[in-house]
Design a protein around this motif. Structure first.
Motif, mmCIF file in Angstrom:
data_model
loop_
_atom_site.group_PDB
_atom_site.id
_atom_site.type_symbol
_atom_site.label_atom_id
_atom_site.label_comp_id
_atom_site.label_asym_id
_atom_site.label_seq_id
_atom_site.Cartn_x
_atom_site.Cartn_y
_atom_site.Cartn_z
ATOM 1 N N VAL A 4 0.874 -1.163 0.000
ATOM 2 C CA VAL A 4 0.000 0.000 0.000
ATOM 3 C C VAL A 4 0.915 1.217 0.000
ATOM 4 O O VAL A 4 1.710 1.406 0.921
ATOM 5 C CB VAL A 4 -0.904 0.006 1.248
ATOM 6 N N ALA A 31 -11.781 -4.165 0.063
ATOM 7 C CA ALA A 31 -12.295 -3.042 0.860
ATOM 8 C C ALA A 31 -11.116 -2.298 1.460
ATOM 9 O O ALA A 31 -9.990 -2.808 1.489
ATOM 10 C CB ALA A 31 -13.235 -3.543 1.956
ATOM 11 N N GLN A 33 -9.954 0.575 4.731
ATOM 12 C CA GLN A 33 -10.263 1.343 5.922
ATOM 13 C C GLN A 33 -9.304 2.521 6.006
ATOM 14 O O GLN A 33 -8.133 2.411 5.618
ATOM 15 C CB GLN A 33 -10.126 0.503 7.197
ATOM 16 N N PHE A 35 -7.888 5.404 8.908
ATOM 17 C CA PHE A 35 -7.759 5.651 10.340
ATOM 18 C C PHE A 35 -7.018 6.966 10.562
ATOM 19 O O PHE A 35 -6.225 7.391 9.729
ATOM 20 C CB PHE A 35 -6.934 4.558 11.032
ATOM 21 N N LEU A 43 -6.026 4.741 17.539
ATOM 22 C CA LEU A 43 -6.401 4.631 16.130
ATOM 23 C C LEU A 43 -7.907 4.794 16.030
ATOM 24 O O LEU A 43 -8.657 3.947 16.502
ATOM 25 C CB LEU A 43 -5.972 3.277 15.567
ATOM 26 N N PHE A 86 -3.816 6.811 8.258
ATOM 27 C CA PHE A 86 -3.428 5.541 7.650
ATOM 28 C C PHE A 86 -4.561 5.003 6.791
ATOM 29 O O PHE A 86 -5.734 5.102 7.162
ATOM 30 C CB PHE A 86 -3.126 4.491 8.722
ATOM 31 N N PHE A 90 -8.054 -4.697 2.468
ATOM 32 C CA PHE A 90 -8.260 -6.145 2.531
ATOM 33 C C PHE A 90 -8.006 -6.702 1.138
ATOM 34 O O PHE A 90 -8.740 -6.406 0.190
ATOM 35 C CB PHE A 90 -9.696 -6.462 2.943
ATOM 36 N N ASN A 95 -8.548 -11.953 2.456
ATOM 37 C CA ASN A 95 -9.184 -10.725 2.936
ATOM 38 C C ASN A 95 -9.589 -10.764 4.402
ATOM 39 O O ASN A 95 -10.554 -10.134 4.798
ATOM 40 C CB ASN A 95 -10.387 -10.387 2.062
ATOM 41 N N LYS A 97 -7.098 -10.062 6.711
ATOM 42 C CA LYS A 97 -6.158 -9.218 7.416
ATOM 43 C C LYS A 97 -5.958 -7.934 6.625
ATOM 44 O O LYS A 97 -6.073 -7.901 5.411
ATOM 45 C CB LYS A 97 -4.820 -9.922 7.601
ATOM 46 N N LEU A 98 -5.659 -6.857 7.353
ATOM 47 C CA LEU A 98 -5.430 -5.569 6.730
ATOM 48 C C LEU A 98 -3.963 -5.417 6.339
ATOM 49 O O LEU A 98 -3.062 -5.791 7.092
ATOM 50 C CB LEU A 98 -5.809 -4.448 7.697
ATOM 51 N N ILE A 99 -3.750 -4.845 5.148
ATOM 52 C CA ILE A 99 -2.417 -4.503 4.671
ATOM 53 C C ILE A 99 -2.310 -2.993 4.728
ATOM 54 O O ILE A 99 -3.144 -2.288 4.138
ATOM 55 C CB ILE A 99 -2.193 -5.011 3.246
ATOM 56 N N TRP A 100 -1.269 -2.498 5.426
ATOM 57 C CA TRP A 100 -1.214 -1.102 5.821
ATOM 58 C C TRP A 100 -0.256 -0.268 4.986
ATOM 59 O O TRP A 100 0.773 -0.763 4.513
ATOM 60 C CB TRP A 100 -0.755 -1.001 7.282
ATOM 61 N N GLY A 101 -0.594 1.026 4.863
ATOM 62 C CA GLY A 101 0.345 2.009 4.351
ATOM 63 C C GLY A 101 1.211 2.537 5.489
ATOM 64 O O GLY A 101 1.003 2.201 6.666
ATOM 65 N N LEU A 102 2.156 3.401 5.133
ATOM 66 C CA LEU A 102 3.075 3.964 6.124
ATOM 67 C C LEU A 102 2.516 5.210 6.804
ATOM 68 O O LEU A 102 3.088 5.688 7.777
ATOM 69 C CB LEU A 102 4.418 4.300 5.470
ATOM 70 N N TYR B 35 -1.448 -7.284 15.520
ATOM 71 C CA TYR B 35 -0.584 -6.722 14.502
ATOM 72 C C TYR B 35 0.670 -6.200 15.202
ATOM 73 O O TYR B 35 0.640 -5.835 16.377
ATOM 74 C CB TYR B 35 -1.267 -5.554 13.779
ATOM 75 N N GLN B 42 5.679 -0.197 8.345
ATOM 76 C CA GLN B 42 4.212 -0.320 8.331
ATOM 77 C C GLN B 42 3.775 -1.392 9.315
ATOM 78 O O GLN B 42 4.531 -2.288 9.682
ATOM 79 C CB GLN B 42 3.743 -0.660 6.919
ATOM 80 N N MET B 43 2.530 -1.271 9.730
ATOM 81 C CA MET B 43 1.953 -2.262 10.618
ATOM 82 C C MET B 43 1.772 -3.571 9.846
ATOM 83 O O MET B 43 1.395 -3.560 8.668
ATOM 84 C CB MET B 43 0.604 -1.780 11.143
ATOM 85 N N PHE B 45 0.345 -7.779 9.975
ATOM 86 C CA PHE B 45 -0.507 -8.786 10.597
ATOM 87 C C PHE B 45 0.325 -9.892 11.233
ATOM 88 O O PHE B 45 1.306 -10.373 10.650
ATOM 89 C CB PHE B 45 -1.415 -9.366 9.511
ATOM 90 N N SER B 100 -13.057 -9.330 5.406
ATOM 91 C CA SER B 100 -13.287 -7.930 5.018
ATOM 92 C C SER B 100 -14.246 -7.190 5.942
ATOM 93 O O SER B 100 -14.830 -6.190 5.550
ATOM 94 C CB SER B 100 -13.815 -7.837 3.582
ATOM 95 N N GLN B 103 -12.393 -3.607 11.098
ATOM 96 C CA GLN B 103 -11.637 -3.934 12.303
ATOM 97 C C GLN B 103 -11.458 -2.685 13.161
ATOM 98 O O GLN B 103 -11.246 -1.593 12.636
ATOM 99 C CB GLN B 103 -10.274 -4.530 11.935
#
Lengths: 110, 114
Positions: A4, A31, A33, A35, A43, A86, A90, A95, A97-102, B35, B42-43, B45, B100, B103
């Motif tokens: 991301v 999808a 999210q 934050f 968060l 942030f 998914f 889908n 777990k969330l994959i995050w940006g910095l 996490y 980055q965070m 999982f 999805s 969270q």
């Protein structure tokens, strides 16, 4: 791996102005999210989108799964909007777990 | 909005010791997550948990890690023994569903391993 890409990494706004934050995805997300992490480290959930746009007060977010991006627009910025924003997605293929940006560090100045 | 609590907010321990991080998830949520975020990264999982079982875990979830939620009390992450590379902020999250579903996150526990 899945990534991301969040931009800009840092942003400074004067009160009353606005801007847009963006996340580009290297894979198709089901999808997304958004934050905000406040000064106490909490968060706060801003948006959850599976498609289209959502608006909440001075914030508006859009998500296009096919084009692999999401945006967060802030208008009429206030001092309390300062924090780190942030996005996290998914992945269609995995889908749960969330994959995050910095993150984008936003400072709103008087 | 729904709140996830984490205890403690900060923990400092010596390498090789055991540590337990505690999470109080949203009351009607069924799925729980950990996490990990290393400073400047980055965070990522670690694991998700449902109905008393680990559903999925990442390669970051080492053999020294374990999770449980005995009798609906805290959802815990235990690391035994700890290593220097375990220093990070650990975030707990919960959701009503798994695939999805939105969270909700706690404020994190900052773990420092010396």
């Amino acid at each position: 791996g899945d990534q991301v890409e969040q931009s800009p990494s840092a942003l400074s706004l004067h009160e009353g102005t606005g801007s847009a934050l963006r996340c580009n995805f290297t894979t198709t997300m089901r999808a997304v999210q958004w934050f905000r992490k406040n000064s106490r480290g909490s968060l706060i959930n801003l948006f959850y989108l599976a498609s289209g746009t959502k608006e909440n007060g001075r914030l508006k977010s859009a998500f296009d799964s096919k084009e692999r991006y999401s945006t967060l627009h802030i208008r009429d910025a206030q001092l309390e909007d300062s924090g780190t924003y942030f996005c996290a997605g998914f992945n269609v293929g995995d889908n749960s777990k969330l994959i995050w940006g910095l993150g984008t560090s936003l400072v709103v100045n008087p | 909005g729904p709140k996830v609590l984490q205890i403690p907010s900060h923990q400092i321990i010596d390498m090789g010791q055991m540590v337990t991080l505690n999470c109080d998830p949203v009351s009607n949520h069924l799925y729980f997550y950990w996490y990990k975020q290393i400073l400047g990264q980055q965070m990522e999982f670690l694991v998700n948990f449902y109905n008393g079982k680990v559903m999925e875990k990442s390669k970051l979830f080492k053999d020294q890690f374990s999770v449980e939620r005995p009798d609906g009390s805290y959802f815990t992450l235990k690391i035994q023994p700890t290593a220097l590379e375990d220093s990070a902020v650990y975030f707990c999250a919960s959701s009503w569903g798994r695939r999805s579903y939105e969270q909700y996150f706690g404020p994190g526990t900052r773990l420092t391993v010396l």
